[in-house]
Design an enzyme around this catalytic site. Sequence first.
Site, PDB file in Angstrom:
ATOM      1  N   SER A  10    -149.430  25.946  10.086  1.00 59.51           N
ATOM      2  CA  SER A  10    -149.331  26.943  11.154  1.00 59.51           C
ATOM      3  C   SER A  10    -148.490  26.467  12.334  1.00 59.51           C
ATOM      4  O   SER A  10    -147.910  27.294  13.051  1.00 59.51           O
ATOM      5  CB  SER A  10    -150.729  27.319  11.656  1.00 59.51           C
ATOM      6  N   GLU A  28    -153.527  36.546  18.011  1.00 58.57           N
ATOM      7  CA  GLU A  28    -153.761  35.895  16.716  1.00 58.57           C
ATOM      8  C   GLU A  28    -155.173  36.137  16.208  1.00 58.57           C
ATOM      9  O   GLU A  28    -156.155  35.908  16.908  1.00 58.57           O
ATOM     10  CB  GLU A  28    -153.553  34.383  16.804  1.00 58.57           C
ATOM     11  N   HIS A  32    -159.708  28.991   3.943  1.00 57.24           N
ATOM     12  CA  HIS A  32    -159.864  27.554   3.696  1.00 57.24           C
ATOM     13  C   HIS A  32    -161.258  27.242   3.154  1.00 57.24           C
ATOM     14  O   HIS A  32    -161.432  26.315   2.355  1.00 57.24           O
ATOM     15  CB  HIS A  32    -159.621  26.755   4.975  1.00 57.24           C
ATOM     16  N   HIS A  67    -153.087  26.259   1.909  1.00 54.46           N
ATOM     17  CA  HIS A  67    -152.123  27.323   2.169  1.00 54.46           C
ATOM     18  C   HIS A  67    -151.333  27.635   0.900  1.00 54.46           C
ATOM     19  O   HIS A  67    -151.307  26.845  -0.046  1.00 54.46           O
ATOM     20  CB  HIS A  67    -151.144  26.912   3.265  1.00 54.46           C
ATOM     21  N   ASP A  97    -157.549  32.683   8.373  1.00 55.93           N
ATOM     22  CA  ASP A  97    -157.143  31.422   7.770  1.00 55.93           C
ATOM     23  C   ASP A  97    -158.333  30.509   7.504  1.00 55.93           C
ATOM     24  O   ASP A  97    -158.469  29.915   6.430  1.00 55.93           O
ATOM     25  CB  ASP A  97    -156.147  30.738   8.705  1.00 55.93           C
TER      26      ASP A  97
END
Length: 513
Positions: free
Chosen positions: A116, A336, A345, A471, A341
Site C-alpha cells: 500500500s 480510505e 489478510h 496481496h 484490506d
Amino acid sequence: MRFFASLLMSASLAACASSPLTTNAAPNAAQTGDAWFDGAQTTLAQRKTVTPVKGKAKNVILFIADGMDPTTVAVARIYDGQSRGEEGEENLLSFERFPNLAMSKTYNTDMQVPDSAGTMSAMATGYKTRVGHISVKKEVPRSDCAASLSAHAPTFVEIAEQAGLSTGVISTARLTHATPAATYAHVPDRDWESDAALPEGVYEMGCRDIASQLIDFSYGDGVDFAMGGGRGNFLPQDAQDPEDDERTGWRKDGRNLTAEWVAKSDKHEFVWNKAQFDAIDPATDPRVLGLFESSHLEYEADRENDAAGEPSLEEMTRKAIDVLSRNDKGFVLMVEAGRVDHAHHGGNAARALKDAQEYSQAVAAAREMTNENDTLIIVTADHGHTLTFAGYPGKGNNILGLVRYVSDEGESKLMLAEDDKPYTTLGYANGPGSVYHEGIDHAERPIGDEATVAGVDYLQPSLVPTGSETHGGQDVTIYASGPDAYLFSGVVEQNYIFHVMMDALRLDPQTAD
C-alpha cells in the site's frame, strides 16, 4: 461436461424466470419482455447521453478502498443487494454507476505484487516508487534516511495547500498507516509511524516520524480535516489513552501531538469519540483532528459495539465535505476504507464485504453532496487480494454460503467436491484458512454448515497456508465522475491518477518541489 452444461442452462433459465430486475424502455426500442435485453437497450440510450465534463474542477475527492480488486467489487455488489433481500447479481454499487473507468496497473518499481505504501505514493505524487516508501522517489533504498531527504515527492495534498485549497484525509485505519500517510508525509520506511519506531540516528539526520509530520505540516496552513485511528502514535508513553485505561501512548519524545494540534489556533479541535464527533459544527469553520482508536478503527461489522462510539466512513465523509466546502477556492479530500484490506489478510470475507458496502455508501454521500460539474470523484483501490469467487452456485445463492445449484427439477442442491463434501463460493488462494496448516488433518477437510460459513467470524478456505493472506498483483479498476473523468479509459499506470487530479484542478504538478 454435460452435467455442468445442463446445470448452467438450468440455473440461467431459472434466474431469467424469477428475476426481480425491472427497467424502462429505451427511446424507440420495442419491449421484448426480457429484463436483460430491455435493460441493455436502456443502458445504451443512457450511455449515448453522457458528455465529458471538461471544465476546471473546484474539488477533488479520491476514494481508496484498500485491497478492493475487481473480484471484491463483484462479490460486494452481490452482498450489498442480498443484504436488502435481493438476489444481488443485478445490483450495482454506487460508484459502478459512474460514467468513466479505466484499469490501473499496481506494481511497485521493485515488486510485481505491491504494498500500500508504494501504490498510494504513486497516486499521491505521480511517481511510481518502491515497496515501503511513503512519498519518496524510487532512487532511494528502503530505510535510507539520508538519501530520502533530497528525494521527497510532492503530494496532491501539499500542492493543494499551497494553492489555498482546503485539504482532508480520512481513513478507517491508523492515520499514520501507509495509505493516509502518503498524502502528507515523506519517509523511506512505512513503519516509521511514531518516533518510537525510528531507527537510531535518523532523527539527527533530519528524518521525522509520520505522525509528527501531520502536525508539523509545512505547506499552507496544514491539513484541515484528518480522521481515523492511530491515537497511540500521537500520545506520549506516559499519557493514558482516553478510551482504554490499560493503554498509554507510544511516543518516546514526550510530545502530545493532539495537544499541539489544538494549540495551533482557536479553530483547531481534537475529538476521540462519537459524541464529540457529532458536536463538530461546520459553521465555525473548524480544523479537526479525530482519532477514534489507539490503533485501527473497528470493522464496520463491529463498530456499534465500540465503547466510546465511532463514526462510520459515510459519516466522516459527510462531515469532511461539510467542513471543507466552506472554502470558496475548493478542496481536496482522500477517503480510505482501510479495513477491507485487513479483513482480506485475515481470510475473513464477511468483514471485508461489510466494509466495502460502507465504502460504497460513503461514495454515494459524496456524490449527493457535491456537483458533478465542479467535483472530480475518483474511486479506486491501491492493490488487489487473492479472493476467489467460483464453484457454479445458482443465481441468488448466498454469496457467503455453500455452493448450491438448481437441479433440472428446480430443487436447490449442494454442490459436492471430489471428497463428497460441500464447499463455499468464496475462498482465498492463500491465508489462515488453509487445510494445510500444521495440525490439521488434510484428509478431513473441515467445512461448516450454512449458518457457520455465512457468519461474520468465518474464515474462508484457502489453498496455501500463510499466517496472513497476501496481496494480489492484478489490475484494479478506476471509476470516475466529474471534470476530467473522461480522461480515464483503457489501461493506465497507477501514478496517472495524480496527473489527472492536477490537470482537473489546473495545478502545476511540480509546484511543491
